[in-house]
Design a protein around this motif. Structure first.
Motif, PDB file in Angstrom:
ATOM      1  N   PRO A 108       0.752  -1.130  -0.208  1.00 45.86           N
ATOM      2  CA  PRO A 108       0.166  -0.206  -0.070  1.00 45.86           C
ATOM      3  C   PRO A 108       0.477   1.140   0.347  1.00 45.86           C
ATOM      4  O   PRO A 108       2.011   1.149   0.848  1.00 45.86           O
ATOM      5  N   LEU A 109       0.407   2.082  -0.800  1.00 52.69           N
ATOM      6  CA  LEU A 109       1.224   3.876  -0.648  1.00 52.69           C
ATOM      7  C   LEU A 109       1.368   4.038   0.840  1.00 52.69           C
ATOM      8  O   LEU A 109       2.506   4.346   1.004  1.00 52.69           O
ATOM      9  N   SER A 110       0.760   4.451   1.237  1.00 49.86           N
ATOM     10  CA  SER A 110       0.799   4.165   2.011  1.00 49.86           C
ATOM     11  C   SER A 110       2.487   4.191   3.398  1.00 49.86           C
ATOM     12  O   SER A 110       3.195   4.760   4.259  1.00 49.86           O
ATOM     13  N   THR A 111       2.366   2.736   3.547  1.00 52.62           N
ATOM     14  CA  THR A 111       2.784   2.263   3.865  1.00 52.62           C
ATOM     15  C   THR A 111       4.997   2.159   2.995  1.00 52.62           C
ATOM     16  O   THR A 111       5.650   2.291   4.214  1.00 52.62           O
ATOM     17  N   THR A 112       4.645   1.775   2.047  1.00 49.45           N
ATOM     18  CA  THR A 112       5.891   2.313   1.231  1.00 49.45           C
ATOM     19  C   THR A 112       6.010   3.692   1.710  1.00 49.45           C
ATOM     20  O   THR A 112       7.944   3.641   1.814  1.00 49.45           O
ATOM     21  N   TYR A 113       5.464   4.661   1.645  1.00 50.18           N
ATOM     22  CA  TYR A 113       6.843   5.928   2.070  1.00 50.18           C
ATOM     23  C   TYR A 113       6.658   5.868   3.739  1.00 50.18           C
ATOM     24  O   TYR A 113       7.898   6.362   3.813  1.00 50.18           O
ATOM     25  N   ARG A 114       6.770   5.213   4.770  1.00 52.21           N
ATOM     26  CA  ARG A 114       6.622   4.685   5.467  1.00 52.21           C
ATOM     27  C   ARG A 114       8.104   3.888   5.046  1.00 52.21           C
ATOM     28  O   ARG A 114       8.998   4.641   6.456  1.00 52.21           O
ATOM     29  N   LYS A 115       8.473   2.918   4.602  1.00 54.20           N
ATOM     30  CA  LYS A 115       9.002   2.148   4.640  1.00 54.20           C
ATOM     31  C   LYS A 115      10.656   2.512   3.551  1.00 54.20           C
ATOM     32  O   LYS A 115      11.449   2.122   4.003  1.00 54.20           O
ATOM     33  N   LEU A 116       9.707   3.505   2.410  1.00 57.24           N
ATOM     34  CA  LEU A 116      11.064   4.353   1.886  1.00 57.24           C
ATOM     35  C   LEU A 116      11.619   4.930   2.988  1.00 57.24           C
ATOM     36  O   LEU A 116      12.706   5.568   3.179  1.00 57.24           O
ATOM     37  N   ASP A 117      11.098   6.166   4.234  1.00 51.32           N
ATOM     38  CA  ASP A 117      11.778   6.713   4.620  1.00 51.32           C
ATOM     39  C   ASP A 117      12.486   5.965   5.810  1.00 51.32           C
ATOM     40  O   ASP A 117      13.976   6.717   5.863  1.00 51.32           O
ATOM     41  N   LEU A 118      12.481   5.258   6.277  1.00 50.49           N
ATOM     42  CA  LEU A 118      12.873   3.977   6.627  1.00 50.49           C
ATOM     43  C   LEU A 118      14.063   3.313   6.085  1.00 50.49           C
ATOM     44  O   LEU A 118      15.541   3.215   6.838  1.00 50.49           O
ATOM     45  N   LEU A 119      14.329   3.311   5.109  1.00 50.52           N
ATOM     46  CA  LEU A 119      15.291   2.797   4.568  1.00 50.52           C
ATOM     47  C   LEU A 119      16.267   4.219   4.003  1.00 50.52           C
ATOM     48  O   LEU A 119      17.225   3.481   3.405  1.00 50.52           O
ATOM     49  N   THR A 120      15.313   5.108   3.645  1.00 47.78           N
ATOM     50  CA  THR A 120      16.474   6.117   3.298  1.00 47.78           C
ATOM     51  C   THR A 120      17.015   6.694   4.643  1.00 47.78           C
ATOM     52  O   THR A 120      19.008   7.421   4.890  1.00 47.78           O
ATOM     53  N   GLU A 121      16.803   7.034   5.830  1.00 47.97           N
ATOM     54  CA  GLU A 121      17.443   6.876   7.120  1.00 47.97           C
ATOM     55  C   GLU A 121      17.942   5.984   7.275  1.00 47.97           C
ATOM     56  O   GLU A 121      19.910   6.702   8.190  1.00 47.97           O
ATOM     57  N   ALA A 122      18.240   5.082   6.505  1.00 48.87           N
ATOM     58  CA  ALA A 122      19.590   3.620   6.350  1.00 48.87           C
ATOM     59  C   ALA A 122      20.090   4.344   5.942  1.00 48.87           C
ATOM     60  O   ALA A 122      22.025   2.647   5.912  1.00 48.87           O
ATOM     61  N   SER A 123      20.246   4.853   4.699  1.00 48.28           N
ATOM     62  CA  SER A 123      20.912   5.645   3.767  1.00 48.28           C
ATOM     63  C   SER A 123      21.349   3.759   2.975  1.00 48.28           C
ATOM     64  O   SER A 123      22.583   3.744   2.431  1.00 48.28           O
ATOM     65  N   LEU A 124      20.187   3.571   3.009  1.00 47.72           N
ATOM     66  CA  LEU A 124      20.607   2.133   1.904  1.00 47.72           C
ATOM     67  C   LEU A 124      19.442   2.681   0.884  1.00 47.72           C
ATOM     68  O   LEU A 124      19.566   1.831  -0.637  1.00 47.72           O
ATOM     69  N   LEU A 125      18.739   3.264   0.529  1.00 42.45           N
ATOM     70  CA  LEU A 125      18.314   3.817  -0.734  1.00 42.45           C
ATOM     71  C   LEU A 125      18.914   5.618  -0.802  1.00 42.45           C
ATOM     72  O   LEU A 125      18.748   5.950   0.572  1.00 42.45           O
ATOM     73  N   ARG A 126      18.748   6.187  -1.882  1.00 46.50           N
ATOM     74  CA  ARG A 126      19.557   7.474  -2.337  1.00 46.50           C
ATOM     75  C   ARG A 126      17.977   8.291  -2.797  1.00 46.50           C
ATOM     76  O   ARG A 126      17.185   7.317  -3.369  1.00 46.50           O
ATOM     77  N   GLU A 127      17.749   9.389  -2.332  1.00 45.53           N
ATOM     78  CA  GLU A 127      16.271  10.027  -2.391  1.00 45.53           C
ATOM     79  C   GLU A 127      17.032  11.125  -3.826  1.00 45.53           C
ATOM     80  O   GLU A 127      17.547  11.697  -3.079  1.00 45.53           O
ATOM     81  N   GLY A 128      16.376  11.033  -5.085  1.00 38.69           N
ATOM     82  CA  GLY A 128      16.978  12.380  -6.042  1.00 38.69           C
ATOM     83  C   GLY A 128      15.187  12.774  -6.281  1.00 38.69           C
ATOM     84  O   GLY A 128      14.517  12.048  -5.889  1.00 38.69           O
TER      85      GLY A 128
END
Length: 125
Positions: free
Chosen positions: A49-69
């Motif tokens: 779900p999109l709302s869950t996706t946003y929370r997980k993206l925050d978790l992954l970017t804070e952990a430096s595992l994803l890069r947001e551009g």
């Protein structure tokens, strides 16, 4: 939220990386990202779900595992894009018997570095 590319001089936080990698939906998102995608594209590809996706993206970017551009669109409605920002995560025990984490980063192209810089400029304005 765009992660500051200059903020990780000490390296990633062990607990934030372990928390992100322990989360099954985070792992599904990482496996789904074979190219940079928006949150909506990730939600669809990962069947999360999109709302869950946003929370997980925050978790992954804070952990430096994803890069947001930033995806620059001609209509001015720019969108955040996410990409995997690691090749390998290693947890090791130091000589002092402390846990340490090492992250091998994906080499960035000149276009990606310029996009990161542009994202930081947009964040400041």
């Amino acid at each position: 939220m765009v992660r500051d590319p200059f903020a990780d001089e000490e390296g990633p936080n062990l607990q934030s990386i372990l928390d992100a990698l322990d989360d099954p939906k985070c792992r599904v998102i990482v496996r789904s990202l074979d190219e940079p995608m928006t949150a909506e594209e990730i939600a669809e590809a990962a069947d999360v779900p999109l709302s869950t996706t946003y929370r997980k993206l925050d978790l992954l970017t804070e952990a430096s595992l994803l890069r947001e551009g930033m995806e620059i669109r001609s209509d001015g409605q720019h969108a955040s894009q996410y990409a995997v920002d690691f090749e390998e995560v290693v947890v090791r025990l130091s000589e002092e018997r402390e846990f340490e984490v090492g992250v091998s980063r994906v080499a960035r192209t000149a276009d990606e570095r310029l996009q990161d810089l542009w994202s930081e400029v947009r964040k400041e304005t």
